[in-house]
Write an enzyme that holds these catalytic residues in place. Structure first.
Site, mmCIF file in Angstrom:
data_model
loop_
_atom_site.group_PDB
_atom_site.id
_atom_site.type_symbol
_atom_site.label_atom_id
_atom_site.label_comp_id
_atom_site.label_asym_id
_atom_site.label_seq_id
_atom_site.Cartn_x
_atom_site.Cartn_y
_atom_site.Cartn_z
ATOM 1 N N TYR A 167 0.833 -1.207 0.000
ATOM 2 C CA TYR A 167 0.000 0.000 0.000
ATOM 3 C C TYR A 167 0.864 1.251 0.000
ATOM 4 C CZ TYR A 167 0.802 0.822 5.044
ATOM 5 O OH TYR A 167 1.365 1.074 6.269
ATOM 6 N N CYS A 168 0.287 2.323 -0.516
ATOM 7 C CA CYS A 168 0.895 3.650 -0.434
ATOM 8 C C CYS A 168 -0.147 4.586 0.174
ATOM 9 C CB CYS A 168 1.411 4.120 -1.788
ATOM 10 S SG CYS A 168 0.162 4.267 -3.098
#
Length: 353
Positions: free
Chosen positions: A94-95
């Protein structure tokens, strides 16, 4: 297909080997999904540089430069942190918002043959779940407050209650702070968002049918604020008030705050921080006790003239709450262990009110 999170407990049920946070180190330090490993595809400086190019020059140029940097950093992670991962490795990536950084990294990992997936909406979607839990929902379990003046070993008693099977929420542990001017801990406090994530996860683990014991605190621990819903539940809660002789409390604090007394400069600076609230002669007397190494006498003076009066005024605001009082003659490990059954019985009685 990106993984969609609908509750804070979803992650524990997912079949992934690791959670990889590819945001910058600064973003990770402020807050991250518990257990996530930081593998940034843009450093703090690189992220700032790409962002500046995007807004001041050209989105296309920013994406081209950013892609090259991401590729280099991804290669480094594959050759180092991920070098020993097996063929069946399955990471969840994830970012910040589930966009280009996590998508690019997951694509590269997928081309290797690993089953990499992303979180829909990235960290922002997880953050919304945290905010909903803490600010959009009622507190889920009945609260019993463990109250008492400074030095009554409340935090240690919480640990004993937990070890005995009680349901406990250690706010000072989550905040990494002992809740007083002298309360700073090694490593410092988390950011507000990081504290809220830890608190939301602890909240999600509570059994709503059992009381949760929480140490009586103000609405602020160090520089961190308690969510309003939790604070309201604490204000309305019944209280178990501990009463311990001043001498026993002073001896306990001299042991518990050894990290402060072992640092004379920090100790004197903290005493000086009390100067606006006390006569000069009292501050000088405290400084003299610190210089002499008379730490029990110093603790007794600080409690008698500073902390106890303030606790008393705060406690007076909640005199209408159901309260049971327990007197402890000592705070050594043996005395605390022997007092535990009685304390648990009092907590059960308060929970039934």
């Amino acid at each position: 297909m990106p993984v969609s999170l609908v509750s804070l407990t979803d992650l524990a049920a997912l079949d992934f080997d690791e959670i990889l946070d590819v945001r910058s180190p600064a973003e990770y330090a402020e807050d991250h999904i518990p257990g996530a490993i930081s593998l940034p595809v843009l450093s703090n400086e690189e992220r700032a540089r790409v962002g500046t190019i995007y807004t001041r020059q050209s989105p296309f140029l920013a994406r081209k430069i950013g892609a090259a940097i991401v590729a280099r950093n991804a290669a480094m992670h594959i050759e180092t942190a991920l070098a020993d991962k097996p063929k069946g490795y399955r990471p969840l990536v994830y970012c910040w918002r589930g966009g280009q950084r996590s998508g690019a990294f997951a694509l590269i990992l997928s081309q290797i043959g690993w089953r990499a997936e992303t979180i829909e909406g990235g960290w922002r979607s997880y953050r919304r779940l945290v905010q909903e839990a803490l600010y959009g929902s009622p507190w889920p379990a009945p609260v019993v407050l463990l109250d008492g003046n400074t030095g009554t070993a409340k935090t240690e008693i919480l640990g004993l209650l937990r070890a005995a099977g009680g349901q406990v929420l250690d706010l000072e542990g989550l905040a990494n702070h002992r809740g007083s001017l002298f309360g700073a801990m090694p490593g410092g406090q988390p950011a507000q968002k990081g504290f809220e994530t830890a608190l939301a996860m602890a909240r999600a683990a509570l059994d709503p049918l059992r009381p949760v014991v929480i140490e009586a605190e103000s609405s602020r621990i160090g520089h961190l604020n308690l969510p309003r819903g939790l604070w309201e539940a604490m204000k309305a809660a019944p209280r178990l008030e501990l009463s311990v002789p001043l001498a026993a409390r002073a001896a306990y604090l001299a042991r518990r705050y050894r990290d402060v007394t072992d640092d004379p400069a920090r100790l004197l600076a903290t005493i000086d921080g009390l100067a606006p609230q006390h006569p000069r002669a009292r501050i000088e007397a405290w400084r003299a006790l610190a210089a002499e190494g008379a730490f029990e006498a110093l603790a007794a003076g600080l409690m008698a003239d500073h902390y106890d009066p303030r606790y008393g005024r705060q406690r007076a605001r909640f005199e209408d709450r159901p309260t049971r009082r327990v007197t402890l003659d000592g705070l050594d490990p043996g005395a605390l262990a022997s007092s535990l059954p009685g304390l648990m019985a009092e907590i059960d009685a308060l929970a039934r009110l």
